[in-house]
Design a protein around this motif. Structure first.
Motif, short mmCIF file in Angstrom:
data_model
loop_
_atom_site.label_atom_id
_atom_site.label_comp_id
_atom_site.label_asym_id
_atom_site.label_seq_id
_atom_site.Cartn_x
_atom_site.Cartn_y
_atom_site.Cartn_z
N SER A 196 69.66 56.47 39.65
CA SER A 196 69.21 57.80 40.08
C SER A 196 67.68 57.86 40.08
O SER A 196 67.01 57.15 39.33
CB SER A 196 69.77 58.87 39.14
OG SER A 196 69.32 58.64 37.81
N VAL A 197 67.15 58.71 40.93
CA VAL A 197 65.70 58.83 41.04
C VAL A 197 65.15 59.57 39.83
O VAL A 197 65.85 60.31 39.14
CB VAL A 197 65.32 59.58 42.33
CG1 VAL A 197 65.76 58.83 43.56
CG2 VAL A 197 65.88 60.99 42.34
N VAL A 198 63.85 59.35 39.58
CA VAL A 198 63.16 60.01 38.48
C VAL A 198 62.33 61.15 39.06
O VAL A 198 61.56 60.96 40.01
CB VAL A 198 62.24 59.03 37.73
CG1 VAL A 198 61.53 59.74 36.59
CG2 VAL A 198 63.06 57.85 37.21
N LEU A 199 62.49 62.32 38.49
CA LEU A 199 61.76 63.51 38.94
C LEU A 199 60.72 63.91 37.90
O LEU A 199 60.85 63.60 36.71
CB LEU A 199 62.72 64.67 39.19
CG LEU A 199 63.81 64.43 40.24
CD1 LEU A 199 64.72 65.65 40.35
CD2 LEU A 199 63.19 64.11 41.59
N LYS A 200 59.71 64.61 38.36
CA LYS A 200 58.66 65.10 37.46
C LYS A 200 58.23 66.50 37.92
O LYS A 200 58.42 66.87 39.08
CB LYS A 200 57.46 64.15 37.49
CG LYS A 200 56.85 63.95 38.86
CD LYS A 200 55.72 62.92 38.83
CE LYS A 200 55.16 62.69 40.24
NZ LYS A 200 54.08 61.66 40.23
N PRO A 201 57.66 67.30 37.02
CA PRO A 201 57.22 68.65 37.38
C PRO A 201 56.07 68.60 38.40
O PRO A 201 55.32 67.63 38.47
CB PRO A 201 56.76 69.26 36.06
CG PRO A 201 57.41 68.42 35.00
CD PRO A 201 57.51 67.05 35.58
N ARG A 202 55.97 69.65 39.18
CA ARG A 202 54.87 69.75 40.14
C ARG A 202 53.57 70.15 39.44
O ARG A 202 53.59 70.73 38.36
CB ARG A 202 55.19 70.79 41.22
CG ARG A 202 56.32 70.38 42.15
CD ARG A 202 56.55 71.43 43.22
NE ARG A 202 57.59 71.02 44.15
CZ ARG A 202 57.40 70.28 45.22
NH1 ARG A 202 56.16 69.85 45.50
NH2 ARG A 202 58.40 69.95 46.01
N HIS A 203 52.48 69.79 40.08
CA HIS A 203 51.18 70.21 39.57
C HIS A 203 51.00 71.72 39.73
O HIS A 203 51.38 72.31 40.74
CB HIS A 203 50.04 69.49 40.31
CG HIS A 203 49.72 68.15 39.75
ND1 HIS A 203 49.78 66.99 40.48
CD2 HIS A 203 49.33 67.79 38.50
CE1 HIS A 203 49.44 65.96 39.72
NE2 HIS A 203 49.16 66.42 38.51
N ARG A 204 50.41 72.35 38.75
CA ARG A 204 50.11 73.78 38.79
C ARG A 204 48.69 73.98 38.30
O ARG A 204 48.27 73.37 37.31
CB ARG A 204 51.10 74.53 37.90
CG ARG A 204 50.80 76.02 37.76
CD ARG A 204 51.80 76.65 36.82
NE ARG A 204 51.40 77.98 36.43
CZ ARG A 204 52.01 78.70 35.48
NH1 ARG A 204 53.04 78.18 34.83
NH2 ARG A 204 51.59 79.91 35.18
#
Length: 397
Positions: A196-204
């Motif tokens: 499965s792919v690895v996700l990360k939070p978006r920049h804010r």
């Protein structure tokens, strides 16, 4: 830039209403950054069938393409209402734009000529209470806004917004919704199978800004200008938080004047030799409103809004009065020392150009604080300094 005419843009379809070119030119004269490409974009949108159903639809199309802020939309709408024909048939289809527009226009003109004079124009008569004959405005077309006043400030709303959007402190927060390419590849290489792919939070952007604005006194002529700048930063700067507080002359008053005794009776003393003896000044009050009627403790504002934030002071620093006030300089340095306990990211914006800073308090403050004129180049330099660009001041605190 423009030896251009509307004919330069005409193609087989569609033929633009003539008043749109006049609208385009008037908007450019009012500071809208429009180019021939923007006019061509409108023509292409009309060719695709947008904006022909009604006069309001065409106005909304112009707003969506040419206006980038609420103020610009108000200006464009007012100009559009002034210039657009009042009795023109706008029920045109996108397929028949080219063949029917001229015919419709000429048909409307014939109908307009057949309308009785008393129905063609509204007659406006004002009654006079002084015995003079009434004033008749027959055959005069009046718009809701006959005059469109556009502020001519050294900075436009758009310039301020675009510059302060560069002030960023990006942090990844929130839910993981963005693909992390490197970790995804590393996981698949490590496991040797499709994983499965690895996700990360978006920049804010979590950058916070504290604006301290000088009011009244010598700053009175600049009130409207400073309000426009602050509004643009607050509404369009895209910062996480923008707090605005007000002061008169100096953000804090009441520094210990005994430290000035070693300077003797010099007429224009500099404070370089006694800088270590000047203590931070946290007492005093700022104001939550521009009329300076709602005080709030200075220390409370600094603790709440200045900690690890960007701070901008907006004042003439005594340059308007053109005199040197050593007590004002002392209070300012004492305040800056208190501010440095919360953040080192601060600048000073002066509404007067550098040529006015000579031989007065502003010139001395600029020796200790990064000070820039409140114009396009000045705010760009100020944002660069807040972002970490090196800036050399004569006598740092």
């Amino acid at each position: 830039m423009f030896p251009l005419t509307p004919d330069d843009y005409e193609t087989k379809q569609p033929k633009l209403p003539a008043f749109l070119w006049e609208l385009f030119q008037k908007l450019r004269r009012r500071g809208f950054p429009l180019t021939p490409d923007d006019y061509e974009t409108l023509r292409q949108s009309l060719q695709a069938g947008f904006g022909w159903t009604s006069q309001e639809a065409l106005r909304d199309l112009c707003n969506s393409l040419w206006a980038k802020s609420r103020q610009e939309q108000e200006i464009l709408t007012a100009l559009f209402n002034q210039l657009a024909p009042k009795n023109e048939d706008w029920q045109l289809s996108s397929v028949q734009v080219e063949k029917d527009f001229d015919a419709t226009h000429s048909s409307n003109k014939e109908q307009h000529q057949n309308v009785p004079e008393h129905q063609e124009h509204d007659e406006i008569v004002t009654e006079s209470c002084s015995g003079l004959p009434p004033i008749s405005l027959k055959d005069v077309q009046l718009s809701e806004r006959r005059f469109i006043f556009v502020p001519q400030f050294p900075l436009t709303y758009r310039e301020v917004a675009q510059t302060w959007r560069r002030l960023r402190r990006p942090v990844r927060v929130g839910p993981a919704t963005e693909l992390d390419v490197e970790l995804t590849i590393a996981r698949r290489c490590q496991q040797g199978v499709t994983a499965s792919v690895v996700l990360k939070p978006r920049h804010r952007n979590v950058a916070r800004l504290l604006l301290l604005v000088d009011r009244q006194g010598s700053m009175t002529p600049f009130h409207r200008f400073c309000e426009e700048v602050c509004t643009a930063i607050q509404l369009a700067g895209r910062l996480e938080e923008t707090a605005i507080y007000y002061f008169h002359n100096v953000p804090a008053e009441g520094a210990d004047e005994q430290v000035l005794e070693p300077l003797g009776k010099e007429l224009f003393p500099v404070l370089d030799s006694i800088l270590p003896e000047i203590t931070p000044l946290k007492t005093g009050y700022l104001y939550e409103d521009s009329d300076l009627l709602s005080p709030i403790a200075l220390e409370e504002v600094l603790q709440k809004h200045a900690s690890d934030a960007f701070v901008v002071m907006m004042s003439d620093a005594g340059a308007v009065r053109k005199y040197y006030n050593v007590v004002r300089l002392l209070d300012t340095i004492s305040f800056i020392k208190a501010l440095r306990a919360y953040t080192l990211n601060y600048v000073w914006l002066n509404p007067l150009p550098k040529s006015y800073w000579k031989d007065n308090t502003a010139a001395q403050i600029a020796r200790h604080v990064p000070m820039f004129p409140l114009n396009r180049e000045g705010i760009q330099q100020a944002v660069n300094v807040l972002r970490g660009q090196q800036y050399i001041i004569e006598k740092p605190l």
